[in-house]
Write a protein that holds these residues in place. Structure first.
Motif, PDB file in Angstrom:
ATOM      1  N   ASP A   1       0.910  -1.198   0.011  1.00 22.13           N
ATOM      2  CA  ASP A   1       0.023   0.043  -0.002  1.00 22.13           C
ATOM      3  C   ASP A   1       0.862   1.367   0.156  1.00 22.13           C
TER       4      ASP A   1
ATOM      5  N   ARG B   1       1.962   1.898  -3.542  1.00 21.47           N
ATOM      6  CA  ARG B   1       1.231   2.554  -4.339  1.00 21.47           C
ATOM      7  C   ARG B   1       0.756   3.819  -3.865  1.00 21.47           C
TER       8      ARG B   1
ATOM      9  N   HIS C   1      -5.974   3.584   0.522  1.00 21.91           N
ATOM     10  CA  HIS C   1      -4.647   2.649   0.882  1.00 21.91           C
ATOM     11  C   HIS C   1      -4.320   3.118   2.395  1.00 21.91           C
TER      12      HIS C   1
ATOM     13  N   ASN D   1      -6.436   0.632   4.123  1.00 19.04           N
ATOM     14  CA  ASN D   1      -5.906  -0.748   4.050  1.00 19.04           C
ATOM     15  C   ASN D   1      -4.723  -0.914   5.214  1.00 19.04           C
TER      16      ASN D   1
END
Length: 221
Positions: A90, A93, A201, A204
């Motif tokens: 994450d 990203r 994210h 997450n």
């Protein structure tokens, strides 16, 4: 590997993930500032630094794999390693989304008149920082706080998207002006989308941390 050495490596992994998270937050916030100010020099530095981020990500991912392969961890140790593995993904990203922001930076101009990038963009960055801190400090309450903040971010992103579209629909002028408006609109919509993804994210990261701490999958689905 001796037991002491194994636990030292677990502690080092956790520290390295936190440091990587702090680096990503700094990178993302720099991208927001560059895009807001139209600072191409700062934006170029962010883009050119992406390879180094990817290299570090792969190193840390390799550490996770090596710990599992060599030690066959169970229970809490396994949750720590697998959560760290997912969190690293994450974070990487988020770094990619920061690169997107930097690549869309226009000299001396903001992203779009309807996008309050300083407020919207930094709100997502604060969520990431809070999620990384929750991971560092074993804080399940902070994990749930990140998820609650995401509801607000989603609402703000939706409202910003509506403002962008309203401005597009009200555009007049010649073909060149309409083309410029379309380009600015696209940049604005993509930026809002990416900011919303940064928030996702962050959730997450919080979700993986909560599962690591309490085997609680509340935020995973």
């Amino acid at each position: 590997m001796t037991r002491d050495r194994y636990h030292d490596r677990l502690a080092t992994l956790r520290t390295d993930v936190v440091l990587f998270g702090e680096l990503i937050v700094e990178r993302y916030e720099s991208a927001v500032a560059a895009a807001e100010a139209g600072d191409l020099r700062a934006a170029d530095r962010i883009v050119s630094g992406d390879d180094e981020i990817n290299r570090r990500y792969l190193e840390l991912e390799g550490d996770c794999i090596d710990l599992i392969a060599r030690n066959q961890p169970v229970a809490g140790d396994l949750r720590l390693i697998t959560a760290s593995f997912k969190i690293l993904t994450d974070l990487e990203r988020i770094a990619d989304l920061a690169t997107n922001l930097a690549e869309r930076t226009e000299y001396g101009a903001g992203v779009h008149p309807a996008v309050d990038l300083g407020s919207l963009g930094l709100a997502a960055g604060e969520m990431v920082a809070a999620a990384v801190e929750a991971y560092e400090n074993d804080d399940p309450t902070a994990c749930r706080g990140v998820a609650a903040d995401d509801d607000t971010l989603d609402s703000d992103c939706a409202a910003t998207t509506q403002r962008i579209i309203r401005e597009l629909l009200g555009t007049d002028g010649d073909d060149d002006e309409r083309a410029r408006t379309a380009e600015t609109t696209t940049r604005g919509l993509l930026t809002v989308r990416d900011i919303e993804r940064v928030g996702d994210h962050a959730v997450n990261i919080a979700a993986r941390t909560l599962y690591m701490l309490d085997s609680d999958d509340e935020l995973l689905y």
